[in-house]
Design an enzyme around this catalytic site. Sequence first.
Site: not given
Ligand code: CMP
Length: 138
Positions: A126, A112, A49, A9, A115
Amino acid sequence: MQKTFSIIKPDAVKRNLIGHINQMIENADLKILASKKIYLTKNQAQIFYEVHKERPFFNSLVEYMTSGAVQVQVLEGEDAVLKYRKIMGATNPDEAEEGTIRKQYAESIEANSVHGSDSEENAKIEISFFFSGSELVE
Ligand code: CMP
């Protein structure tokens, strides 16, 4: 052998961590079949998403995922979906186990770093969203 889909990311790409993260992926015996650096459009991020579109963080997530380049990848290995999710660690880095990518590199629950597909079915969807068959090289 199973395939999964990975995104490195914007937070991680900006901090020059593609190589570090891919080293962790390869150390886990996952093979990188395809890898390219792209900018997600707002439309692509919204579609990718879509399952989260009613969540309060959706708009912020789309904004973040389009804030910089991402590295999209196809990984292959035994139990690739589960294996990659294990080495990524929990979505929230505060809850991620030691030695996982998110524990080591993630900045927040949103930024984070990586993904990974949550099922083989979603991995197929995907992968085909970003790659054509001829781009997947054994
Ligand atoms: P990902 O595994 O890519 O799937 C959904 C994404 O939404 C997640 O990683 C984070 O980047 C984001 N995400 C999930 N939960 C939250 C949250 N509570 N607040 C902000 N972003 C979130």
